[in-house]
Scaffold this active site. Structure first.
Site, PDB file in Angstrom:
ATOM      1  N   GLN A   1      -9.665  -0.126 -16.124  1.00 54.88           N
ATOM      2  CA  GLN A   1     -10.381  -1.178 -15.136  1.00 54.88           C
ATOM      3  C   GLN A   1     -11.659  -0.506 -14.432  1.00 54.88           C
ATOM      4  O   GLN A   1     -12.617  -1.194 -14.264  1.00 54.88           O
ATOM      5  CB  GLN A   1      -9.315  -1.364 -13.981  1.00 54.88           C
ATOM      6  CG  GLN A   1      -9.562  -2.063 -12.774  1.00 54.88           C
ATOM      7  CD  GLN A   1      -8.580  -2.284 -11.817  1.00 54.88           C
ATOM      8  OE1 GLN A   1      -7.759  -3.255 -11.891  1.00 54.88           O
ATOM      9  NE2 GLN A   1      -8.499  -1.530 -10.892  1.00 54.88           N
TER      10      GLN A   1
ATOM     11  N   LEU B   1       0.864  -1.351  -0.002  1.00 58.74           N
ATOM     12  CA  LEU B   1      -0.180  -0.010  -0.331  1.00 58.74           C
ATOM     13  C   LEU B   1       0.853   1.378   0.010  1.00 58.74           C
ATOM     14  O   LEU B   1       2.124   1.289   0.482  1.00 58.74           O
ATOM     15  CB  LEU B   1      -0.881  -0.087   1.168  1.00 58.74           C
ATOM     16  CG  LEU B   1      -1.926  -1.140   1.292  1.00 58.74           C
ATOM     17  CD1 LEU B   1      -2.758  -1.106   2.438  1.00 58.74           C
ATOM     18  CD2 LEU B   1      -2.845  -1.350   0.003  1.00 58.74           C
TER      19      LEU B   1
ATOM     20  N   HIS C   1      -3.280   4.242  -2.297  1.00 61.01           N
ATOM     21  CA  HIS C   1      -4.559   3.450  -1.844  1.00 61.01           C
ATOM     22  C   HIS C   1      -4.854   4.454  -0.678  1.00 61.01           C
ATOM     23  O   HIS C   1      -6.136   4.205  -0.451  1.00 61.01           O
ATOM     24  CB  HIS C   1      -3.858   2.233  -1.336  1.00 61.01           C
ATOM     25  CG  HIS C   1      -3.327   1.339  -2.279  1.00 61.01           C
ATOM     26  ND1 HIS C   1      -1.784   1.270  -2.507  1.00 61.01           N
ATOM     27  CD2 HIS C   1      -3.729   0.542  -3.281  1.00 61.01           C
ATOM     28  CE1 HIS C   1      -1.899   0.226  -3.377  1.00 61.01           C
ATOM     29  NE2 HIS C   1      -2.768  -0.206  -3.936  1.00 61.01           N
TER      30      HIS C   1
ATOM     31  N   ASP D   1      -6.031   3.491 -12.743  1.00 58.29           N
ATOM     32  CA  ASP D   1      -6.554   2.361 -13.784  1.00 58.29           C
ATOM     33  C   ASP D   1      -7.599   2.480 -14.369  1.00 58.29           C
ATOM     34  O   ASP D   1      -8.792   2.058 -14.167  1.00 58.29           O
ATOM     35  CB  ASP D   1      -6.499   1.087 -12.802  1.00 58.29           C
ATOM     36  CG  ASP D   1      -5.067   0.675 -12.092  1.00 58.29           C
ATOM     37  OD1 ASP D   1      -4.196   0.044 -12.682  1.00 58.29           O
ATOM     38  OD2 ASP D   1      -5.061   1.092 -11.109  1.00 58.29           O
TER      39      ASP D   1
HETATM   40  P1  AMP Z   1      -3.828  -1.955  -6.712  1.00 60.59           P
HETATM   41  O1  AMP Z   1      -3.510  -2.608  -5.291  1.00 60.59           O
HETATM   42  O2  AMP Z   1      -2.537  -1.795  -7.921  1.00 60.59           O
HETATM   43  O3  AMP Z   1      -4.927  -3.386  -7.433  1.00 60.59           O
HETATM   44  O4  AMP Z   1      -4.780  -1.016  -6.612  1.00 60.59           O
HETATM   45  C1  AMP Z   1      -5.918  -0.810  -5.824  1.00 60.59           C
HETATM   46  C2  AMP Z   1      -6.628   0.353  -6.135  1.00 60.59           C
HETATM   47  O5  AMP Z   1      -5.914   1.396  -5.729  1.00 60.59           O
HETATM   48  C3  AMP Z   1      -7.048   0.444  -7.557  1.00 60.59           C
HETATM   49  O6  AMP Z   1      -8.373   0.766  -7.615  1.00 60.59           O
HETATM   50  C4  AMP Z   1      -6.232   1.147  -8.230  1.00 60.59           C
HETATM   51  O7  AMP Z   1      -6.582   2.111  -9.126  1.00 60.59           O
HETATM   52  C5  AMP Z   1      -5.984   2.244  -7.016  1.00 60.59           C
HETATM   53  N1  AMP Z   1      -4.732   2.685  -7.016  1.00 60.59           N
HETATM   54  C6  AMP Z   1      -3.510   2.591  -7.421  1.00 60.59           C
HETATM   55  N2  AMP Z   1      -2.654   3.394  -7.648  1.00 60.59           N
HETATM   56  C7  AMP Z   1      -3.189   4.609  -7.219  1.00 60.59           C
HETATM   57  C8  AMP Z   1      -2.825   5.985  -7.509  1.00 60.59           C
HETATM   58  N3  AMP Z   1      -1.859   6.394  -7.774  1.00 60.59           N
HETATM   59  N4  AMP Z   1      -3.720   6.974  -7.215  1.00 60.59           N
HETATM   60  C9  AMP Z   1      -5.015   6.682  -6.892  1.00 60.59           C
HETATM   61  N5  AMP Z   1      -5.349   5.316  -6.761  1.00 60.59           N
HETATM   62  C10 AMP Z   1      -4.820   4.385  -7.146  1.00 60.59           C
END
Ligand code: AMP
Length: 288
Positions: A155, A33, A37, A152
């Site tokens: 996504q 994280l 996150h 994403d």
């Molecule tokens: P992940 O752990 O990479 O699967 O991401 C979990 C959630 O956090 C997803 O909804 C991602 O789009 C979001 N997320 C990841 N990186 C960022 C970021 N830099 N800014 C905002 N949300 C993010």
């Protein structure tokens, strides 16, 4: 902060009086994280009464076994991170809890063009896995609100479609991308960048910003895409795509003036690490 590892225990708790009259916000993650996150947790705390975060590295969305093995895992630090941010509940399941052998979790949804473009061209099957795990996690946690990151972008479109198609009643909140001071979009994969590529990586956002600038100066979409691709290459990346799409349906815009929501999206390799990022080039009416 309550931590659950068993689906049935979380379900039992979810049906308890503790939740009566409460709005539950859900933040699905794969752990390692960071502040990106953290911003989703903060948004959920602002928009919901209780926040649940899942940490689960979902094997079905990895089309490359090596990528799955290399994916950073840091559970102790993650739990500490979530506790400090006031997350109420954490779901930390094993693969067997999410995909019990006797349960059919395949979705069989037609995503149409949403899963034919951009990421899907290079990561076949990836979004089937994403939609599958998010549906399963939504079924287990039953939140009213779901918080996802704009980072994403494709996504978010796929998950919204899955939610519509399956009649899952949950409001989706897309939260802005959180960046390092130098502009690099925060990502768990940034931990895997070597020094040289970490230095290079912020160029991706500069190139996205230039693309927006070119659009505002009246450059055509194909010209902006070609220029941005060649800038990525000159900066030392191996771009997979740089595409400006209609933000609602991810289709290629017919003409830039006709479309009212345009997003430039890119994926590029920085050494052995694949980075993705995007920028809204033209925001839809009513958006700030
Ligand atoms: P992940 O752990 O990479 O699967 O991401 C979990 C959630 O956090 C997803 O909804 C991602 O789009 C979001 N997320 C990841 N990186 C960022 C970021 N830099 N800014 C905002 N949300 C993010």
């Amino acid at each position: 902060m309550l931590v659950f590892t068993k689906t049935e225990e979380l379900r039992y708790f979810r049906s308890s009086p503790y939740f009566i009259g409460k709005i539950l916000g859900f933040v699905p993650t794969m752990g390692a994280l960071h502040e990106g996150h953290g911003s989703l947790i903060a948004k959920s705390k602002e928009q919901a009464d209780l926040t649940i975060c899942s940490i689960f590295v979902n094997p079905t969305q990895f089309n490359d076994q090596g990528d799955l093995e290399r994916y950073p895992r840091n559970t102790e630090a993650d739990l500490d991170f979530l506790a400090r941010r006031g997350c109420d509940i954490v779901f930390l399941p094993s693969v067997n809890e999410v995909y019990p052998p006797d349960l059919d979790t395949d979705l069989r949804i037609d995503f149409g063009k949403l899963t034919e473009v951009m990421e899907s061209k290079f990561r076949p099957g990836h979004f089937d896995g994403v939609a599958q795990v998010v549906k399963r996690l939504l079924d287990i946690t039953s939140p009213q609100k779901l918080f996802l990151g704009q980072k994403d972008f494709q996504q978010v479109a796929v998950i919204k479609h899955m939610i519509d198609q399956t009649g899952t009643g949950v409001d989706v909140w897309m939260c802005e991308t959180i960046r390092e001071e130098d502009g690099l979009a925060m990502s768990s994969r940034n931990l895997l960048l070597d020094e040289e590529n970490r230095k290079r990586a912020p160029e991706i956002y500069s190139i996205l910003q230039s693309a927006k600038g070119m659009y505002n100066e009246g450059e055509t979409i194909p010209a902006i895409e070609a220029e941005s691709n060649s800038r990525l290459k000159s900066a030392g990346f191996k771009p997979e795509y740089f595409q400006i799409v209609n933000g609602f349906n991810l289709l290629t815009p017919r003409t830039s003036s006709e479309e009212n929501y345009l997003v430039a999206c890119t994926a590029a390799w920085a050494g052995k690490v694949r980075l993705i990022d995007n920028i809204v080039i033209k925001a839809p009416k009513g958006a700030n």
